[in-house]
Enzyme design. Structure first.
Site, PDB file in Angstrom:
ATOM      1  N   LEU A  32       0.797  -1.360   0.014  1.00  0.00           N
ATOM      2  CA  LEU A  32       0.075   0.092   0.047  1.00  0.00           C
ATOM      3  C   LEU A  32       0.915   1.298   0.158  1.00  0.00           C
ATOM      4  CD1 LEU A  32      -2.984  -1.056   2.457  1.00  0.00           C
ATOM      5  CD2 LEU A  32      -2.748  -1.168   0.084  1.00  0.00           C
ATOM      6  N   SER A  35      -0.984   3.122  -3.013  1.00  0.00           N
ATOM      7  CA  SER A  35      -2.388   2.539  -3.459  1.00  0.00           C
ATOM      8  C   SER A  35      -3.210   2.286  -1.963  1.00  0.00           C
ATOM      9  CB  SER A  35      -2.378   1.162  -4.057  1.00  0.00           C
ATOM     10  OG  SER A  35      -1.849   0.216  -3.413  1.00  0.00           O
ATOM     11  N   PHE A  79       3.404  -7.009 -10.379  1.00  0.00           N
ATOM     12  CA  PHE A  79       3.339  -5.461 -10.626  1.00  0.00           C
ATOM     13  C   PHE A  79       3.955  -4.763  -9.669  1.00  0.00           C
ATOM     14  CE2 PHE A  79      -0.298  -7.447 -12.463  1.00  0.00           C
ATOM     15  CZ  PHE A  79      -0.385  -6.881 -13.929  1.00  0.00           C
ATOM     16  N   ASN A  98      13.701  -1.700  -4.092  1.00  0.00           N
ATOM     17  CA  ASN A  98      12.129  -2.128  -4.220  1.00  0.00           C
ATOM     18  C   ASN A  98      12.082  -2.769  -5.537  1.00  0.00           C
ATOM     19  OD1 ASN A  98       9.276  -1.998  -3.926  1.00  0.00           O
ATOM     20  ND2 ASN A  98       9.792  -0.176  -2.744  1.00  0.00           N
ATOM     21  N   SER A 123       8.886  -2.722 -19.022  1.00  0.00           N
ATOM     22  CA  SER A 123       8.280  -1.340 -19.704  1.00  0.00           C
ATOM     23  C   SER A 123       9.367  -1.014 -21.022  1.00  0.00           C
ATOM     24  CB  SER A 123       8.781  -0.133 -18.545  1.00  0.00           C
ATOM     25  OG  SER A 123       8.670   1.198 -19.130  1.00  0.00           O
ATOM     26  N   TYR A 147      15.270   4.122 -12.862  1.00  0.00           N
ATOM     27  CA  TYR A 147      13.828   3.300 -13.228  1.00  0.00           C
ATOM     28  C   TYR A 147      14.226   2.187 -14.176  1.00  0.00           C
ATOM     29  CZ  TYR A 147       9.257   1.973 -14.336  1.00  0.00           C
ATOM     30  OH  TYR A 147       8.323   1.249 -14.959  1.00  0.00           O
ATOM     31  N   LYS A 151      14.540  -2.197 -14.482  1.00  0.00           N
ATOM     32  CA  LYS A 151      13.580  -2.904 -15.497  1.00  0.00           C
ATOM     33  C   LYS A 151      14.699  -3.693 -15.965  1.00  0.00           C
ATOM     34  CE  LYS A 151       9.552  -1.719 -14.335  1.00  0.00           C
ATOM     35  NZ  LYS A 151       8.572  -2.766 -13.254  1.00  0.00           N
ATOM     36  N   PHE A 216       4.885  20.037 -22.783  1.00  0.00           N
ATOM     37  CA  PHE A 216       6.331  19.892 -22.759  1.00  0.00           C
ATOM     38  C   PHE A 216       6.909  19.657 -24.085  1.00  0.00           C
ATOM     39  CE2 PHE A 216       5.744  17.702 -18.195  1.00  0.00           C
ATOM     40  CZ  PHE A 216       5.536  18.882 -17.776  1.00  0.00           C
ATOM     41  N   ARG A 229       3.354   9.383 -28.166  1.00  0.00           N
ATOM     42  CA  ARG A 229       3.500   8.062 -27.498  1.00  0.00           C
ATOM     43  C   ARG A 229       2.446   6.955 -27.904  1.00  0.00           C
ATOM     44  NH1 ARG A 229       7.259  10.652 -26.271  1.00  0.00           N
ATOM     45  NH2 ARG A 229       8.317  10.959 -24.543  1.00  0.00           N
TER      46      ARG A 229
HETATM   47  P1  NAD Z   1       1.107   1.672  -8.992  1.00  0.00           P
HETATM   48  O1  NAD Z   1       2.215   2.486  -8.219  1.00  0.00           O
HETATM   49  O2  NAD Z   1      -0.216   2.229  -9.289  1.00  0.00           O
HETATM   50  O3  NAD Z   1       1.161  -0.029  -8.467  1.00  0.00           O
HETATM   51  C1  NAD Z   1       2.154  -0.701  -7.806  1.00  0.00           C
HETATM   52  C2  NAD Z   1       1.683  -1.158  -6.699  1.00  0.00           C
HETATM   53  O4  NAD Z   1       2.741  -1.814  -6.011  1.00  0.00           O
HETATM   54  C3  NAD Z   1       1.247  -0.254  -5.657  1.00  0.00           C
HETATM   55  O5  NAD Z   1      -0.058  -0.565  -5.040  1.00  0.00           O
HETATM   56  C4  NAD Z   1       2.194  -0.278  -4.344  1.00  0.00           C
HETATM   57  O6  NAD Z   1       1.442  -0.148  -3.298  1.00  0.00           O
HETATM   58  C5  NAD Z   1       2.769  -1.507  -4.604  1.00  0.00           C
HETATM   59  N1  NAD Z   1       4.043  -1.967  -4.158  1.00  0.00           N
HETATM   60  C6  NAD Z   1       5.209  -0.977  -4.592  1.00  0.00           C
HETATM   61  N2  NAD Z   1       6.265  -1.520  -4.077  1.00  0.00           N
HETATM   62  C7  NAD Z   1       5.877  -2.825  -3.271  1.00  0.00           C
HETATM   63  C8  NAD Z   1       6.630  -3.764  -2.415  1.00  0.00           C
HETATM   64  N3  NAD Z   1       7.672  -3.500  -2.439  1.00  0.00           N
HETATM   65  N4  NAD Z   1       5.707  -4.674  -1.805  1.00  0.00           N
HETATM   66  C9  NAD Z   1       4.492  -4.683  -2.027  1.00  0.00           C
HETATM   67  N5  NAD Z   1       3.912  -4.012  -2.857  1.00  0.00           N
HETATM   68  C10 NAD Z   1       4.593  -2.724  -3.324  1.00  0.00           C
HETATM   69  O7  NAD Z   1       1.939   1.456 -10.503  1.00  0.00           O
HETATM   70  P2  NAD Z   1       1.366   0.655 -11.930  1.00  0.00           P
HETATM   71  O8  NAD Z   1       1.119   1.894 -12.818  1.00  0.00           O
HETATM   72  O9  NAD Z   1       0.186  -0.171 -11.369  1.00  0.00           O
HETATM   73  O10 NAD Z   1       2.564  -0.186 -12.290  1.00  0.00           O
HETATM   74  C11 NAD Z   1       2.714  -1.461 -12.029  1.00  0.00           C
HETATM   75  C12 NAD Z   1       4.000  -2.031 -12.537  1.00  0.00           C
HETATM   76  O11 NAD Z   1       3.927  -1.872 -13.996  1.00  0.00           O
HETATM   77  C13 NAD Z   1       5.307  -1.408 -11.928  1.00  0.00           C
HETATM   78  O12 NAD Z   1       6.174  -2.486 -12.037  1.00  0.00           O
HETATM   79  C14 NAD Z   1       5.630  -0.571 -13.112  1.00  0.00           C
HETATM   80  O13 NAD Z   1       6.960  -0.119 -13.079  1.00  0.00           O
HETATM   81  C15 NAD Z   1       5.054  -1.276 -14.428  1.00  0.00           C
HETATM   82  N6  NAD Z   1       4.822  -0.142 -15.307  1.00  0.00           N
HETATM   83  C16 NAD Z   1       4.017   0.679 -15.367  1.00  0.00           C
HETATM   84  C17 NAD Z   1       3.717   1.532 -16.217  1.00  0.00           C
HETATM   85  C18 NAD Z   1       2.715   2.977 -16.326  1.00  0.00           C
HETATM   86  O14 NAD Z   1       2.817   3.825 -16.980  1.00  0.00           O
HETATM   87  N7  NAD Z   1       1.706   2.861 -15.278  1.00  0.00           N
HETATM   88  C19 NAD Z   1       4.288   1.455 -17.694  1.00  0.00           C
HETATM   89  C20 NAD Z   1       5.361   0.465 -17.573  1.00  0.00           C
HETATM   90  C21 NAD Z   1       5.552  -0.352 -16.645  1.00  0.00           C
HETATM   91  N1  UDP Z   2       3.507  15.675 -21.566  1.00  0.00           N
HETATM   92  C1  UDP Z   2       3.178  16.986 -21.161  1.00  0.00           C
HETATM   93  N2  UDP Z   2       2.641  17.567 -20.253  1.00  0.00           N
HETATM   94  C2  UDP Z   2       2.412  16.937 -19.051  1.00  0.00           C
HETATM   95  C3  UDP Z   2       2.816  15.311 -19.188  1.00  0.00           C
HETATM   96  C4  UDP Z   2       3.306  14.815 -20.302  1.00  0.00           C
HETATM   97  O1  UDP Z   2       3.299  17.372 -22.357  1.00  0.00           O
HETATM   98  O2  UDP Z   2       1.871  17.559 -18.210  1.00  0.00           O
HETATM   99  C5  UDP Z   2       3.922  14.928 -22.446  1.00  0.00           C
HETATM  100  C6  UDP Z   2       5.359  14.385 -22.403  1.00  0.00           C
HETATM  101  O3  UDP Z   2       6.613  15.248 -22.749  1.00  0.00           O
HETATM  102  C7  UDP Z   2       5.259  13.048 -23.306  1.00  0.00           C
HETATM  103  C8  UDP Z   2       4.004  12.614 -23.174  1.00  0.00           C
HETATM  104  O4  UDP Z   2       3.059  13.804 -22.679  1.00  0.00           O
HETATM  105  O5  UDP Z   2       5.620  13.480 -24.767  1.00  0.00           O
HETATM  106  C9  UDP Z   2       3.568  11.521 -22.471  1.00  0.00           C
HETATM  107  O6  UDP Z   2       4.019  11.802 -21.086  1.00  0.00           O
HETATM  108  P1  UDP Z   2       4.126  10.760 -19.984  1.00  0.00           P
HETATM  109  O7  UDP Z   2       4.704  11.349 -18.844  1.00  0.00           O
HETATM  110  O8  UDP Z   2       2.619  10.626 -19.874  1.00  0.00           O
HETATM  111  O9  UDP Z   2       4.614   9.448 -20.806  1.00  0.00           O
HETATM  112  P2  UDP Z   2       6.207   9.065 -20.807  1.00  0.00           P
HETATM  113  O10 UDP Z   2       6.811  10.270 -21.133  1.00  0.00           O
HETATM  114  O11 UDP Z   2       6.525   8.325 -19.633  1.00  0.00           O
HETATM  115  O12 UDP Z   2       6.031   8.125 -22.095  1.00  0.00           O
END
Ligand code: NAD
Ligand code: UDP
Length: 334
Positions: A32, A35, A79, A98, A123, A147, A151, A216, A229
């Site tokens: 948590l 979340s 996740f 983490n 990712s 980050y 990955k 941006f 994107r």
């Molecule tokens: P999120 O932060 O909403 O969900 C991650 C969850 O993991 C959270 O509920 C958090 O409380 C929990 N958590 C974090 N560290 C923990 C730990 N050590 N033990 C137990 N729980 C833990 O993020 P999300 O957007 O749902 O992303 C999920 C996964 O997908 C992540 O690994 C993230 O790197 C990857 N990812 C997300 C995106 C995106 O745009 N959302 C894109 C690419 C990859």
């Molecule tokens: N972006 C923007 N304004 C914002 C947030 C994002 O113009 O407040 C742009 C950012 O520069 C990128 C696109 O939106 O071109 C997607 O950004 P996001 O952070 O959602 O994803 P990522 O950059 O991680 O792919």
């Protein structure tokens, strides 16, 4: 039964719904840190089934071993992790602890329990600024942040594990830009503080809780000068996980696939689509490029399409409409 780590978070909660819809039983572990446990009640409503929740950290191998002993778990969707690129440059050790250490402790516990099926959240950030588009899975790793490197390290660990013990069944899923919410409006993304990502920021401007979208960069070599994107609806992404799990269970192996739509959208296109979805004006302000951003990228999703028989089906308009429904619901209940 499937263990979903990070299952109260944004992507994990949607994957939980997709798993339940596919008839799978699940148990969630989450510490948590990003979340709320209130998601569980909403998941129970959406899944129309029991969703077990255990609050805990994936770095706690004793707890994981206890969970594996007490439940008939056949696979893990992992996740749990930290995901803010900017924050990772300020606290890299926390990110490696983490994400990388968290995954290692999970693997240790899985190995001990002889559970060898894992779907991992990677990712598109592992590709960095790609030399060619669309991005295929054989593009080299070039992460630009701690980050992204976390990955890459995990992906390498999983590949080494699979080389050493080929009976493991591992999927490394490289997500492009997940956005949107479940169409019920009951679950979605709820970032703390000022959203880093475009879609939640745009949603808050539409709602009136922020004044304007800072765009941006307006001088990128793209069709309208703004960043492009590959946005993918979170439920398409969630269904991609179920398809990956099905594939692993049937075919085994080490699977590495992009989850994207194959289509890029610019910042201004997202804003326009959101204006249509919300029927509200969304003011924009030109702002300097964000450090570390690349001009454009999108996926070649053909491997996932052919291998997993999965395809992203929801378009940008639906992504915006579902985000908006969720945003309105959150505003109503807060
Ligand atoms: P999120 O932060 O909403 O969900 C991650 C969850 O993991 C959270 O509920 C958090 O409380 C929990 N958590 C974090 N560290 C923990 C730990 N050590 N033990 C137990 N729980 C833990 O993020 P999300 O957007 O749902 O992303 C999920 C996964 O997908 C992540 O690994 C993230 O790197 C990857 N990812 C997300 C995106 C995106 O745009 N959302 C894109 C690419 C990859
Ligand atoms: N972006 C923007 N304004 C914002 C947030 C994002 O113009 O407040 C742009 C950012 O520069 C990128 C696109 O939106 O071109 C997607 O950004 P996001 O952070 O959602 O994803 P990522 O950059 O991680 O792919």
């Amino acid at each position: 039964m499937i263990l979903v780590t990070g299952g109260t978070g944004y992507l994990g909660s949607h994957a939980a719904v997709a798993l339940a819809t596919a008839g799978r039983e699940l148990v969630i572990v989450d510490n948590l840190c990003n979340s709320s446990a209130s998601v569980i009640g909403r998941l129970k409503r959406l899944c129309a089934c029991d969703v077990q929740f255990i609050q805990g950290d994936v770095r706690d191998t004793a707890l994981l071993s206890e969970i594996f002993l007490g439940h008939d778990i056949s696979a893990v969707m992992h996740f749990a992790g930290l995901k803010a690129v900017g924050e990772s440059t300020e606290m890299p050790v926390d990110y490696f602890d983490n994400n990388v250490n968290g995954t290692i402790q999970l693997l240790v516990a899985m190995r001990r329990a002889k559970i060898k099926t894992l779907v991992f959240s990677s990712s598109a950030t592992v590709y960095g600024d790609p030399a060619t588009l669309p991005i295929t899975e054989d593009c080299p790793f070039a992460p630009t942040s701690p980050y992204g490197r976390s990955k890459v390290f995990i992906e390498e660990i999983l590949a080494d594990l699979h080389r050493a013990e080929p009976d493991w069944r591992i999927a490394r899923l490289r997500y492009f830009n997940p956005v949107g919410a479940h169409e019920s409006g009951l679950i979605g993304e709820d970032p703390a503080g000022i959203p880093n990502n475009l879609m939640p920021y745009v949603a808050q401007v539409a709602l009136g809780s922020r004044n304007a979208v800072n765009v941006f960069g307006t001088d990128y070599p793209t069709r309208d000068g703004t960043g492009v994107r590959d946005y993918i609806h979170v439920m398409d992404l969630a269904e991609g996980h179920v398809a990956a799990l099905d594939h692993l269970e049937q075919a085994g192996g080490l699977l590495t696939v992009n989850l994207g739509t194959g289509q890029g959208h610019s910042v201004l296109e997202v804003v326009k689509a959101f204006e249509r979805a919300s029927n509200r004006p969304i003011p924009c302000l030109a702002a300097p490029r964000r450090k570390g951003d690349v001009a454009q990228y999108w996926a070649d999703p053909s491997l996932a399409n052919t291998l997993l028989h999965w395809q992203a089906g929801r378009n940008l308009q639906q992504m915006c409409a579902d985000t908006w429904r969720w945003q309105l619901n959150m505003a109503d209940t807060s």
